[in-house]
Design a protein around this motif. Structure first.
Motif, PDB file in Angstrom:
ATOM      1  N   ARG A 282      -7.586  -7.334  -3.990  1.00 54.20           N
ATOM      2  CA  ARG A 282      -7.676  -7.027  -2.571  1.00 54.20           C
ATOM      3  C   ARG A 282      -6.293  -6.666  -2.020  1.00 54.20           C
ATOM      4  O   ARG A 282      -5.286  -7.247  -2.436  1.00 54.20           O
ATOM      5  N   VAL A 283      -6.270  -5.752  -1.092  1.00 58.51           N
ATOM      6  CA  VAL A 283      -5.033  -5.440  -0.387  1.00 58.51           C
ATOM      7  C   VAL A 283      -4.683  -6.647   0.482  1.00 58.51           C
ATOM      8  O   VAL A 283      -5.517  -7.124   1.262  1.00 58.51           O
ATOM      9  N   ALA A 284      -3.465  -7.164   0.328  1.00 61.19           N
ATOM     10  CA  ALA A 284      -3.107  -8.434   0.965  1.00 61.19           C
ATOM     11  C   ALA A 284      -3.058  -8.334   2.485  1.00 61.19           C
ATOM     12  O   ALA A 284      -3.420  -9.280   3.190  1.00 61.19           O
ATOM     13  N   THR A 285      -2.598  -7.205   3.012  1.00 59.04           N
ATOM     14  CA  THR A 285      -2.479  -7.048   4.466  1.00 59.04           C
ATOM     15  C   THR A 285      -2.453  -5.571   4.806  1.00 59.04           C
ATOM     16  O   THR A 285      -2.414  -4.716   3.906  1.00 59.04           O
ATOM     17  N   ASP A 286      -2.495  -5.235   6.102  1.00 57.96           N
ATOM     18  CA  ASP A 286      -2.452  -3.829   6.500  1.00 57.96           C
ATOM     19  C   ASP A 286      -1.118  -3.221   6.070  1.00 57.96           C
ATOM     20  O   ASP A 286      -0.059  -3.854   6.200  1.00 57.96           O
ATOM     21  N   GLY A 287      -1.168  -1.983   5.598  1.00 56.63           N
ATOM     22  CA  GLY A 287       0.070  -1.366   5.154  1.00 56.63           C
ATOM     23  C   GLY A 287      -0.079   0.118   4.919  1.00 56.63           C
ATOM     24  O   GLY A 287      -1.104   0.734   5.213  1.00 56.63           O
ATOM     25  N   GLU A 288       0.988   0.703   4.362  1.00 59.08           N
ATOM     26  CA  GLU A 288       1.035   2.137   4.044  1.00 59.08           C
ATOM     27  C   GLU A 288       1.399   2.294   2.578  1.00 59.08           C
ATOM     28  O   GLU A 288       2.339   1.665   2.086  1.00 59.08           O
ATOM     29  N   VAL A 289       0.635   3.119   1.882  1.00 59.61           N
ATOM     30  CA  VAL A 289       0.882   3.339   0.454  1.00 59.61           C
ATOM     31  C   VAL A 289       2.207   4.090   0.288  1.00 59.61           C
ATOM     32  O   VAL A 289       2.426   5.127   0.914  1.00 59.61           O
ATOM     33  N   VAL A 290       3.080   3.549  -0.556  1.00 60.37           N
ATOM     34  CA  VAL A 290       4.358   4.216  -0.830  1.00 60.37           C
ATOM     35  C   VAL A 290       4.413   4.802  -2.226  1.00 60.37           C
ATOM     36  O   VAL A 290       5.237   5.659  -2.520  1.00 60.37           O
ATOM     37  N   GLN A 291       3.516   4.331  -3.098  1.00 60.27           N
ATOM     38  CA  GLN A 291       3.493   4.872  -4.459  1.00 60.27           C
ATOM     39  C   GLN A 291       2.121   4.626  -5.076  1.00 60.27           C
ATOM     40  O   GLN A 291       1.523   3.573  -4.901  1.00 60.27           O
ATOM     41  N   GLY A 292       1.616   5.628  -5.804  1.00 61.03           N
ATOM     42  CA  GLY A 292       0.331   5.501  -6.473  1.00 61.03           C
ATOM     43  C   GLY A 292      -0.798   6.116  -5.665  1.00 61.03           C
ATOM     44  O   GLY A 292      -0.658   6.411  -4.473  1.00 61.03           O
ATOM     45  N   SER A 293      -1.911   6.323  -6.327  1.00 58.15           N
ATOM     46  CA  SER A 293      -3.113   6.840  -5.676  1.00 58.15           C
ATOM     47  C   SER A 293      -4.327   6.123  -6.243  1.00 58.15           C
ATOM     48  O   SER A 293      -4.322   5.703  -7.400  1.00 58.15           O
ATOM     49  N   SER A 294      -5.344   5.977  -5.409  1.00 57.39           N
ATOM     50  CA  SER A 294      -6.519   5.227  -5.835  1.00 57.39           C
ATOM     51  C   SER A 294      -7.633   5.438  -4.825  1.00 57.39           C
ATOM     52  O   SER A 294      -7.472   6.157  -3.830  1.00 57.39           O
ATOM     53  N   ALA A 295      -8.760   4.808  -5.091  1.00 55.66           N
ATOM     54  CA  ALA A 295      -9.865   4.729  -4.126  1.00 55.66           C
ATOM     55  C   ALA A 295     -10.002   3.274  -3.721  1.00 55.66           C
ATOM     56  O   ALA A 295      -9.951   2.383  -4.569  1.00 55.66           O
ATOM     57  N   VAL A 296     -10.149   3.020  -2.422  1.00 55.06           N
ATOM     58  CA  VAL A 296     -10.280   1.647  -1.944  1.00 55.06           C
ATOM     59  C   VAL A 296     -11.653   1.470  -1.300  1.00 55.06           C
ATOM     60  O   VAL A 296     -12.152   2.366  -0.612  1.00 55.06           O
ATOM     61  N   ASP A 297     -12.241   0.307  -1.538  1.00 55.97           N
ATOM     62  CA  ASP A 297     -13.563  -0.030  -1.016  1.00 55.97           C
ATOM     63  C   ASP A 297     -13.391  -0.817   0.273  1.00 55.97           C
ATOM     64  O   ASP A 297     -12.879  -1.935   0.269  1.00 55.97           O
TER      65      ASP A 297
END
Length: 759
Positions: A282-297
């Protein structure tokens, strides 16, 4: 202590209140708190929480003392830091709840082991052996003095505070029937060896039989304990959605610092720090991706079922599940500032409120128990005064005491509200309270903003038209996207973004000899051919000329794609309509809600969007003040108006409407001014909200009709001697269970299936 901000000279404090068992308890706590100067309170029986608004000079400890003086327990929620220091607050609450449930279950099991033999032998004459009544008496005594002890304690506590509740009725019923049975056994001849007693559902059917009510004595605690145990389990289910949100919060986070990784508790994470999210985490908290790509549910956070693709620069929400590659995320919000925490707070706030009908029910409950006590005494006096024997007189009196049920009155609204707000959170609809649900129920006009509400709010490719015998759409997009990779123009970025997505995830070829044609467009060599992306001229092939006219009508920006000097395609770029907007507007219209489009944009794009969605009432070039005046005009025409918006310019209209609805993807100002938030950022959720509100208010009405109707019917039956006390006790317990069970149906509610659009 959960204390809200100072508002108009008041602060808000939440208290956890213990010992409440019915709506009469709720009424007493609210009255006791209301006697403090400047204090108003709303107490929720289902959650055991009191929300108190009071002047700043009244300390929270004074509020606790007032509740204690009313005969109940009260405590302040632990401060967040202290709760973390002593262990997870949610887990602690769950453990305490499980322990209380175990104790209730054990008490119920022991009571059942003692009571069932008494019920069976008393009801079946063939099983009544010599001196059976004395065995039943021996089994009944522990039920009276141990099983029913909590009822006696709460009744005595209420007596000390000059109050009467449901526990008073239960305690009096048990004591009265046991004392009469004791008298009959020792002094009335019922203790003679060989005595037999026939059982009848209607009291007084065997007037010659000795009158002992041991089966009624044990059945009252048995059925009430069973009812409250099942009721507590069911009520716990109504809050499952809120607990599910709490469980989405991560306990630990992997910080990424200087190329290394270290695991720290989530409360040590601060904004600006970078953390790692592995696949499946799980994503720990609200944020902005700085590296990598993915799909989030995001399904458990916003109700949106389809995974969302993220890449560097994309925003992610705490609690979302990483379904693909490794991500490095920079925290932008932590703790109570996260979207997940705001969702949980909105649900909690909604469950603390009361509908108008519930306030009436609580007021009635404040007089309910004293009235029932008066009716019981009147019934006893009337029967004895009419010359009846003591047996039917006491039977009718006890039946009146145990059949009356204020519990159902207290549970009618909060259980339905808890189930509905929890279900709403699961499908991405967040309501602030019962007032918002009532507003949604009666809604008959909705003012819709265009940009960011009905449309995506950013430039995108709306349509691609190609010439016959030329490259297909996918090829055109690939070539144009390749050339535009070297452009910084917003139109170019929109074409590149769309080209990379369509077909799914395609890679764009490299561009050579890139040239920026000042005032015209861009050019470059792609796969050996000269590709130009330009502003269209006048001399175009017929299909492209028709597409150009359509683009101008729809207020979209046309872009011409030329390959080796030949016009091959026209790409239309604009703010496209959100998927589902037509379906949402159509569903609202079928629900009897009039859609109105109000936007600050020009007439042409506003009219194009309205035509695409079938909206007849369009207001373009409207300032925030104009939107607020439009809302006022609609209200003067008799409409109950909602406003849907997502920006600062919508805040005034949101606040001035009967109901303000914000898009979850909008600004904090809009969300703060709104009564309802559509968390998944999809306008189609508005129709879901209206349907859910109507179903919830319908459920509450059914609950209240049952709660009032049950007492109106059963109490007179008991007074005239047509209810056996045992049957009365069972009916009383079942009445509460029916109310809770009816509310629980909202947990599985599904929005109606949308109608397919006919092209």
């Amino acid at each position: 202590m959960d204390t809200g901000p100072v508002t108009s000279g008041t602060v808000t404090t939440d208290l956890t209140v213990g010992g409440m068992t019915c709506a009469a308890c709720v009424n007493r706590v609210e009255k006791k708190l209301g006697r403090l100067e400047g204090v108003t309170a709303s107490v929720n029986l289902a959650t055991g929480r009191a929300r108190v608004e009071h002047p700043p000079d009244i300390a929270a400890e004074e509020l606790v003392a007032a509740v204690v003086k009313a005969g109940y327990t009260a405590e302040l929620p632990k401060p967040p830091r202290k709760a973390k220091a002593e262990g997870d607050d949610e887990e602690t609450a769950d453990t305490a709840g499980a322990e209380a449930s175990r104790q209730d279950r054990n008490r119920l099991l022991v009571t059942a082991l003692l009571a069932v033999p008494v019920l069976v032998v008393s009801m079946v004459p063939a099983l009544q052996f010599r001196n059976w009544q004395w065995l039943c008496f021996a089994l009944t005594a522990p039920v009276v003095f141990w099983s029913a002890w909590p009822f006696h304690v709460r009744a005595l506590r209420g007596l000390r505070h000059s109050s009467a509740t449901m526990d008073t009725l239960v305690s009096l019923g048990v004591v009265a029937s046991f004392l009469w049975s004791t008298y009959a056994l020792f002094l009335g001849g019922a203790g003679e060896p060989g005595m037999e007693m026939a059982f009848s559902l209607v009291p007084g059917a065997s007037p010659d039989a000795p009158a002992i009510y041991l089966e009624a004595t044990v059945s009252v605690p048995l059925f009430v304990l069973a009812g409250r145990f099942l009721e507590a389990r069911a009520r716990s289910g109504t809050g499952e959605a809120l607990r599910s949100l709490a469980r989405l919060t991560a306990k630990e986070v992997s910080l990424h610092e200087n190329g290394s990784e270290r695991l720290v508790p989530i409360e040590e994470l601060t904004t600006g720090q970078v953390f790692m999210v592995r696949p499946g985490e799980r994503v720990a908290t609200d944020g902005e991706v700085v590296q990598g790509s993915s799909a989030v549910d995001l399904s458990l956070v916003t109700g949106e079922s389809e995974p969302v693709e993220v890449a560097p620069g994309s925003a992610v929400v705490g609690g979302a599940v990483n379904a693909g590659g490794l991500l490095l995320v920079r925290a932008t919000a932590v703790g109570a500032d996260t979207q997940l925490a705001r969702i949980a707070q909105l649900v909690t706030d909604a469950q603390a409120g009361k509908a108008k009908a519930q306030r009436l029910a609580d007021t009635v409950a404040g007089f309910f128990v004293p009235v029932v006590l008066a009716l019981a005494v009147t019934t006893l006096g009337f029967w004895l005064g009419a010359g009846a024997d003591a047996q039917p007189a006491i039977t009718a009196c006890v039946a009146v005491l145990v059949v009356a049920c204020p519990c159902a009155l207290g549970l009618a609204t909060p259980t339905a509200l808890m189930a509905a707000t929890g279900r709403g959170a699961q499908i991405g609809v967040l309501v602030r309270g019962p007032q918002a649900l009532e507003g949604l129920q009666h809604l008959d006009a909705v003012v819709l903003d265009k940009t960011g509400t009905l449309t995506s709010g950013h430039m995108s490719v709306a349509r691609v038209t190609t010439v016959p015998d030329g490259p297909d759409e996918a090829t055109v997009l690939r070539l144009a996207g390749a050339v535009e990779q070297g452009s910084e123009h917003p139109l170019g970025r929109a074409i590149v973004a769309y080209a990379r997505k369509e077909p799914a995830g395609q890679r764009l070829p490299e561009v050579r000899d890139f040239r920026a044609l000042t005032g015209r467009g861009v050019s470059g060599l792609v796969e050996g051919g000269r590709v130009e992306v330009l502003a269209p001229g006048d001399d175009l092939p017929r299909p492209l000329a028709d597409a150009l006219a359509a683009a101008e009508t729809a207020a979209r920006t046309p872009v011409l794609v030329r390959v080796d000097g030949v016009d091959q395609a026209l790409i239309e770029v604009g703010d496209v309509v959100r998927p589902g907007s037509f379906r949402a507007v159509d569903r609202l219209r079928r629900l009897g809600v009039r859609p109105v489009l109000a936007t600050g944009d020009r007439e042409a794009p506003a009219r194009a969007v309205a035509d695409a969605l079938g909206i007849d009432d369009v207001h373009a070039r409207r300032s925030p003040e104009d939107k607020a005046r439009l809302v006022e005009d609609l209200r003067e025409q008799g409409y109950r108006v909602a406003v849907v918006g997502d920006g600062v310019n919508d805040a005034a209209a949101l606040a001035g409407a009967d109901l303000g609805i914000a898009m979850g993807s909008g600004t904090d100002v809009a969300i703060t001014a709104a009564d309802v938030t559509l968390a998944r950022g999809n306008i189609d959720a508005l129709a879901d909200a209206v349907e859910l509100a109507r179903r919830t208010l319908g459920t509450i009405r059914v609950n209240l009709v049952w709660a009032f109707g049950y007492n109106v019917v059963t109490v007179p039956l008991a007074m005239v001697g047509l209810l056996n006390p045992m049957v009365a006790a069972a009916a009383m317990s079942v009445s509460s269970l029916l109310v809770v069970g009816n509310s629980l149906r909202l947990r599985t509610w599904q929005p109606s299936a949308p109608r397919r659009r006919v092209r």
